[in-house]
Design a protein around this motif. Structure first.
Motif: not given
Length: 143
Positions: A33-51, A76-84
């Motif tokens: 996923p494209t790394v982006s700046i977190s929005g107000s009140g949000e934190t981005n979590l980026y995950f990758v599983r190594e082969g 495989e990759y995934i991005k998840h957003t949390v607010s707490k």
């Protein structure tokens, strides 16, 4: 063996085979996923599983704050957003993940990006998933 019984066995085999094939498919993306700046009140979590060869057929089940967000296959990759504040747990998914050890990590939601690499650690008598926090450049190097 009658033709009728052979047909039933064939159908059961196809169902079993398709179940096994679909259980190995992860819910992540093969594209980072494209790394982006977190929005107000949000934190981005980026995950990758190594082969790797060890536990390559076992999906890594990712839970954030007790909710499953993904089942990652290798590379495989995934991005998840949390607010707490968050707690991440990684464990084996499905029948093939039974007996695999799990790992967890916690973090603070502070409008920043966090990057994690999921790997498998093999011991003498055990295999378990490991999750470690990394930098953005470490995350990009794992691609």
């Amino acid at each position: 063996m009658s033709h009728e019984n052979f047909k039933k066995i064939k159908i059961c085999f196809v169902i079993l085979l398709s179940f096994l094939l679909f259980s190995c498919a992860g819910t992540g993306s093969k594209i980072s996923p494209t790394v982006s700046i977190s929005g107000s009140g949000e934190t981005n979590l980026y995950f990758v599983r190594e082969g790797g060869f060890v536990a390559g057929g076992v999906l890594a089940k990712l839970d954030v704050n007790g909710k499953e967000i993904a089942r990652l296959g290798t590379k495989e990759y995934i991005k998840h957003t949390v607010s707490k504040n968050f707690r991440i747990n990684v464990s084996g998914a499905g029948l093939s993940g039974l007996g695999m050890g799990s790992d967890s990590i916690s973090g603070t939601a502070n409008n920043k990006n966090y990057f994690y690499i999921i790997d498998v650690k093999q011991g003498l008598f055990s295999t378990k998933f490991k999750i470690q926090e990394t930098t953005e450049s470490g995350y990009r190097q794992s691609q």
